[in-house]
Design a protein around this motif. Sequence first.
Motif, PDB file in Angstrom:
ATOM      1  N   ALA A 134       0.864  -1.183   0.000  1.00  0.00           N
ATOM      2  CA  ALA A 134       0.000   0.000   0.000  1.00  0.00           C
ATOM      3  C   ALA A 134       0.898   1.230   0.000  1.00  0.00           C
ATOM      4  CB  ALA A 134      -0.917   0.003   1.215  1.00  0.00           C
ATOM      5  N   TRP A 135       0.454   2.272  -0.715  1.00  0.00           N
ATOM      6  CA  TRP A 135       1.340   3.428  -0.925  1.00  0.00           C
ATOM      7  C   TRP A 135       0.530   4.717  -0.910  1.00  0.00           C
ATOM      8  CZ3 TRP A 135       6.275   1.442  -2.755  1.00  0.00           C
ATOM      9  CH2 TRP A 135       7.280   2.395  -2.809  1.00  0.00           C
ATOM     10  N   GLY A 136       0.937   5.663  -0.088  1.00  0.00           N
ATOM     11  CA  GLY A 136       0.310   6.979  -0.101  1.00  0.00           C
ATOM     12  C   GLY A 136       0.670   7.725  -1.371  1.00  0.00           C
ATOM     13  N   ASP A 137      -0.333   8.203  -2.099  1.00  0.00           N
ATOM     14  CA  ASP A 137      -0.048   8.813  -3.406  1.00  0.00           C
ATOM     15  C   ASP A 137       0.532  10.219  -3.307  1.00  0.00           C
ATOM     16  OD1 ASP A 137      -2.292  10.248  -2.655  1.00  0.00           O
ATOM     17  OD2 ASP A 137      -3.386   9.908  -4.525  1.00  0.00           O
ATOM     18  N   LYS A 138       0.639  10.757  -2.089  1.00  0.00           N
ATOM     19  CA  LYS A 138       1.231  12.087  -1.910  1.00  0.00           C
ATOM     20  C   LYS A 138       2.583  12.008  -1.203  1.00  0.00           C
ATOM     21  CE  LYS A 138      -2.465  14.026  -3.614  1.00  0.00           C
ATOM     22  NZ  LYS A 138      -2.460  14.535  -5.004  1.00  0.00           N
ATOM     23  N   ASP A 139       3.196  10.852  -1.222  1.00  0.00           N
ATOM     24  CA  ASP A 139       4.504  10.685  -0.590  1.00  0.00           C
ATOM     25  C   ASP A 139       5.551  11.493  -1.364  1.00  0.00           C
ATOM     26  OD1 ASP A 139       6.937   9.861   0.454  1.00  0.00           O
ATOM     27  OD2 ASP A 139       6.334   7.766   0.637  1.00  0.00           O
ATOM     28  N   PRO A 140       6.186  12.483  -0.714  1.00  0.00           N
ATOM     29  CA  PRO A 140       7.170  13.301  -1.430  1.00  0.00           C
ATOM     30  C   PRO A 140       8.557  12.666  -1.478  1.00  0.00           C
ATOM     31  CG  PRO A 140       6.937  14.119   0.792  1.00  0.00           C
ATOM     32  CD  PRO A 140       5.965  12.972   0.660  1.00  0.00           C
ATOM     33  N   TRP A 141       8.794  11.660  -0.652  1.00  0.00           N
ATOM     34  CA  TRP A 141      10.122  11.054  -0.551  1.00  0.00           C
ATOM     35  C   TRP A 141      10.247   9.768  -1.363  1.00  0.00           C
ATOM     36  CZ3 TRP A 141      10.424  11.450   5.506  1.00  0.00           C
ATOM     37  CH2 TRP A 141      10.546  12.797   5.857  1.00  0.00           C
ATOM     38  N   GLU A 142       9.193   8.973  -1.380  1.00  0.00           N
ATOM     39  CA  GLU A 142       9.195   7.715  -2.125  1.00  0.00           C
ATOM     40  C   GLU A 142       8.048   7.795  -3.140  1.00  0.00           C
ATOM     41  OE1 GLU A 142      11.637   5.867  -1.454  1.00  0.00           O
ATOM     42  OE2 GLU A 142      12.209   6.426   0.579  1.00  0.00           O
ATOM     43  N   PRO A 143       8.288   8.390  -4.313  1.00  0.00           N
ATOM     44  CA  PRO A 143       7.210   8.654  -5.274  1.00  0.00           C
ATOM     45  C   PRO A 143       6.479   7.395  -5.713  1.00  0.00           C
ATOM     46  CG  PRO A 143       9.227   9.815  -5.879  1.00  0.00           C
ATOM     47  CD  PRO A 143       9.601   8.872  -4.788  1.00  0.00           C
ATOM     48  N   ILE A 144       5.176   7.463  -5.684  1.00  0.00           N
ATOM     49  CA  ILE A 144       4.369   6.301  -6.038  1.00  0.00           C
ATOM     50  C   ILE A 144       4.579   5.898  -7.497  1.00  0.00           C
ATOM     51  CG2 ILE A 144       2.320   7.646  -6.673  1.00  0.00           C
ATOM     52  CD1 ILE A 144       0.635   5.405  -5.369  1.00  0.00           C
ATOM     53  N   GLU A 145       4.941   6.851  -8.343  1.00  0.00           N
ATOM     54  CA  GLU A 145       5.171   6.531  -9.749  1.00  0.00           C
ATOM     55  C   GLU A 145       6.291   5.506  -9.900  1.00  0.00           C
ATOM     56  OE1 GLU A 145       4.990   9.574  -8.518  1.00  0.00           O
ATOM     57  OE2 GLU A 145       3.060  10.228  -9.361  1.00  0.00           O
ATOM     58  N   LEU A 146       7.279   5.561  -9.014  1.00  0.00           N
ATOM     59  CA  LEU A 146       8.369   4.587  -9.031  1.00  0.00           C
ATOM     60  C   LEU A 146       7.991   3.322  -8.265  1.00  0.00           C
ATOM     61  CD1 LEU A 146      11.408   6.985  -8.416  1.00  0.00           C
ATOM     62  CD2 LEU A 146      10.539   6.124 -10.592  1.00  0.00           C
ATOM     63  N   GLY A 147       7.216   3.491  -7.214  1.00  0.00           N
ATOM     64  CA  GLY A 147       6.833   2.347  -6.396  1.00  0.00           C
ATOM     65  C   GLY A 147       5.895   1.375  -7.086  1.00  0.00           C
ATOM     66  N   ARG A 148       5.111   1.860  -8.031  1.00  0.00           N
ATOM     67  CA  ARG A 148       4.132   1.003  -8.701  1.00  0.00           C
ATOM     68  C   ARG A 148       4.769  -0.226  -9.343  1.00  0.00           C
ATOM     69  NH1 ARG A 148      -0.961   3.320  -9.487  1.00  0.00           N
ATOM     70  NH2 ARG A 148      -1.053   5.594  -9.185  1.00  0.00           N
ATOM     71  N   ALA A 149       6.014  -0.117  -9.751  1.00  0.00           N
ATOM     72  CA  ALA A 149       6.685  -1.246 -10.408  1.00  0.00           C
ATOM     73  C   ALA A 149       6.773  -2.460  -9.497  1.00  0.00           C
ATOM     74  CB  ALA A 149       8.086  -0.832 -10.862  1.00  0.00           C
ATOM     75  N   TYR A 150       6.757  -2.249  -8.186  1.00  0.00           N
ATOM     76  CA  TYR A 150       6.830  -3.367  -7.259  1.00  0.00           C
ATOM     77  C   TYR A 150       5.572  -4.242  -7.315  1.00  0.00           C
ATOM     78  CZ  TYR A 150      10.871  -1.008  -5.171  1.00  0.00           C
ATOM     79  OH  TYR A 150      12.089  -0.406  -4.964  1.00  0.00           O
ATOM     80  N   GLY A 151       4.496  -3.682  -7.814  1.00  0.00           N
ATOM     81  CA  GLY A 151       3.270  -4.457  -7.924  1.00  0.00           C
ATOM     82  C   GLY A 151       3.319  -5.523  -9.003  1.00  0.00           C
ATOM     83  N   ASN A 152       4.373  -5.545  -9.820  1.00  0.00           N
ATOM     84  CA  ASN A 152       4.469  -6.502 -10.922  1.00  0.00           C
ATOM     85  C   ASN A 152       5.109  -7.828 -10.531  1.00  0.00           C
ATOM     86  OD1 ASN A 152       3.374  -4.565 -12.704  1.00  0.00           O
ATOM     87  ND2 ASN A 152       5.394  -3.689 -13.115  1.00  0.00           N
ATOM     88  N   PHE A 153       5.635  -7.921  -9.315  1.00  0.00           N
ATOM     89  CA  PHE A 153       6.279  -9.167  -8.902  1.00  0.00           C
ATOM     90  C   PHE A 153       5.232 -10.224  -8.543  1.00  0.00           C
ATOM     91  CE2 PHE A 153       9.619  -6.017  -8.164  1.00  0.00           C
ATOM     92  CZ  PHE A 153      10.699  -6.645  -8.777  1.00  0.00           C
ATOM     93  N   ASP A 154       5.556 -11.478  -8.803  1.00  0.00           N
ATOM     94  CA  ASP A 154       4.612 -12.575  -8.564  1.00  0.00           C
ATOM     95  C   ASP A 154       4.202 -12.691  -7.105  1.00  0.00           C
ATOM     96  OD1 ASP A 154       4.681 -13.221 -11.239  1.00  0.00           O
ATOM     97  OD2 ASP A 154       6.179 -14.809 -11.012  1.00  0.00           O
TER      98      ASP A 154
END
Length: 204
Positions: A134-154
Amino acid sequence: MVSEQTGLVGLQAAVMEPEICRGMILLNISLRMLHIKKQPWYGRPLIRSFQNLLRNTAAGKLFYKMVATSESVRNILCQCYNDTSQVTEELVEKILQPGLETGAADVFLEFICYSGGPLPEELLPQVKCPVLIAWGDKDPWEPIELGRAYGNFDSVEDFIVLPNVGHCPQDEAPHLVNPLVESFVTRHATPPASVSAASLYSSN
């Protein structure tokens, strides 16, 4: 449930001792943008020099002394909380007090000067238990745009966006996080039939 840097510790534990973990919830896990593998080659000498300055000279302790104040903690929290009304005096003091204990400066400096170790994207493929991110979409330090890639792992069963939430979802938006935790635990609390009573006892 683990967040930020503790998420890396949780992932490492799940990889090294898979029998102790039935599932994991990660909240805004650190992207580790200062990791040596993510630093541009031309910036590595400067980053390394700055880290050595903080770690090995009095400049580090002076820097920490400037950070470990109520005003600094409040300013930092107001950066990472989207809803700044959640930044109360009680919260500021709870975060500040451990930072005033003996040895806290050394821990802090080692933390910000550490650029090695595994990355989340290296650990997630090795995890055998289900993972919810789960990811806060207003995180200024860990941008969700980069974090979304983690959702692709099995191993990741879902990637959930927490709207209008910053870097600390468990504190800023427990009304969003707690139902996720309850639902996840309900789904995964029952051990597989093949798990023996002895193994259950040893892992709890």
